[in-house]
Design an enzyme around this catalytic site. Structure first.
Site, PDB file in Angstrom:
ATOM      1  N   ASP A  16     -10.906  -2.454  -0.261  1.00 32.49           N
ATOM      2  CA  ASP A  16     -10.389  -2.558   0.849  1.00 32.49           C
ATOM      3  C   ASP A  16     -10.776  -3.809   1.939  1.00 32.49           C
ATOM      4  O   ASP A  16     -10.702  -4.981   2.082  1.00 32.49           O
ATOM      5  CB  ASP A  16      -9.907  -1.116   1.341  1.00 32.49           C
ATOM      6  CG  ASP A  16      -8.604  -0.573   2.447  1.00 32.49           C
ATOM      7  OD1 ASP A  16      -8.484  -1.389   2.731  1.00 32.49           O
ATOM      8  OD2 ASP A  16      -8.871   0.711   2.507  1.00 32.49           O
ATOM      9  N   GLU A  56      -1.673   7.101   0.006  1.00 30.38           N
ATOM     10  CA  GLU A  56      -3.197   7.359   0.551  1.00 30.38           C
ATOM     11  C   GLU A  56      -3.364   7.963   1.666  1.00 30.38           C
ATOM     12  O   GLU A  56      -3.542   9.508   1.219  1.00 30.38           O
ATOM     13  CB  GLU A  56      -4.093   5.835   1.028  1.00 30.38           C
ATOM     14  CG  GLU A  56      -5.512   6.200   1.561  1.00 30.38           C
ATOM     15  CD  GLU A  56      -6.241   5.088   2.139  1.00 30.38           C
ATOM     16  OE1 GLU A  56      -7.668   4.897   1.702  1.00 30.38           O
ATOM     17  OE2 GLU A  56      -5.613   4.450   2.726  1.00 30.38           O
ATOM     18  N   HIS A  91       0.784  -0.961  -0.625  1.00 28.76           N
ATOM     19  CA  HIS A  91      -0.120   0.082  -0.093  1.00 28.76           C
ATOM     20  C   HIS A  91       0.722   1.091   0.036  1.00 28.76           C
ATOM     21  O   HIS A  91       1.853   1.645   0.449  1.00 28.76           O
ATOM     22  CB  HIS A  91      -0.653   0.043   1.478  1.00 28.76           C
ATOM     23  CG  HIS A  91      -1.718  -0.738   1.145  1.00 28.76           C
ATOM     24  ND1 HIS A  91      -3.390  -0.593   1.838  1.00 28.76           N
ATOM     25  CD2 HIS A  91      -2.221  -1.857   0.320  1.00 28.76           C
ATOM     26  CE1 HIS A  91      -4.307  -1.491   1.603  1.00 28.76           C
ATOM     27  NE2 HIS A  91      -3.765  -2.751   0.776  1.00 28.76           N
TER      28      HIS A  91
END
Length: 257
Positions: free
Chosen positions: A191, A113, A110
């Site tokens: 997610d 974000e 990830h």
């Protein structure tokens, strides 16, 4: 129930070990029993991306990476990285991903974000990422957008998660259309469904409503997701065929507007 055919599920085995005391091997054995039952009874397949929380010990992650590599033949298809981005750059975890890279286990961390473009760039450079979880803040850096577009690095975009975490002010204001307009490789993802109160189906429905996606746009996004899987070539071809057949059947029975 959602007609999902294949999932590559991010799973934080080390957290479960810490909270429950269940060993990594016992966790994997239990999950694989469930996977076998799901495939037998429903035709649904699944593999695991073993991730690690950034706020824990990077040295422990090296051991988890070795365990993941040792179990590549038992349903583990990638190594990931989750948890809080702020204060925990990808470079801290380079050793763990080097273990995976040497063994041919793909890197799907990830990034981008709750941190900006440098987090994504670090995932590409230090972790050799082949897919990026989220990645939406690449839009802050035109040079990074150009690189992602040229390399066609898939971005696992999770709109509801982005809204819940304040990355986008609302679903309607999510940058998904801008990512697509920029020619980036975008897939829609859920997610953490229980945490964010969503499902994969909900993400598609909300995106179709908010951005006016018709059947053609939805079909393209689903096919792009299937193409971005880490399945062996023969299994990926079979999955793509099943997806195409599903859309053909749907369009004959009840065309989407």
């Amino acid at each position: 129930a959602q007609n999902v055919l294949h999932s590559e599920v991010t799973y934080t085995a080390s957290t479960q070990r810490m909270l429950s005391g269940i060993s990594l091997d016992d966790q994997l054995e239990a999950i694989n029993r469930a996977c076998a039952a799901a495939e037998r009874d429903h035709g649904v397949t699944m593999s695991l991306t073993i991730d690690y929380p950034r706020h824990l010990d990077p040295e422990e992650f090296v051991g988890v990476a070795h365990w993941a590599v040792d179990n590549m033949t038992r349903g583990i298809s990638a190594l990931g990285l989750g948890g809080p981005e702020v204060g925990y750059p990808p470079e801290l975890f380079e050793r763990a991903f080097a273990v995976a890279s040497e063994a041919g286990l793909p890197s799907v961390p990830h990034a981008g974000e709750t941190e900006g473009a440098e987090s994504i760039r670090g995932a590409l450079r230090a972790l050799d990422a082949v897919r990026i979880g989220h990645g939406v803040r690449c839009l802050e850096d035109p040079d990074l957008v150009a690189e992602l577009r040229e390399r066609q690095i898939p971005l696992e975009v999770c709109p509801t998660s982005n809204v819940c975490l304040g990355v986008a002010p609302s679903f309607a204001e999510h940058p998904l259309p801008r990512l697509l307009d920029a020619g980036l490789y975008v897939t829609i993802n859920s997610d953490d469904p229980p945490m964010f109160g969503t499902t994969l189906t909900d993400e598609y429905l909300k995106a179709a409503t908010a951005f006016g996606f018709g059947a053609g746009e939805v079909r393209k996004l689903v096919l792009r997701a299937a193409e971005a899987t880490l399945l062996p070539a023969e299994e990926k071809a079979s999955l793509l065929e099943r997806v195409e057949k599903g859309f053909q059947t749907q369009s004959k029975s009840a065309p989407l507007s």
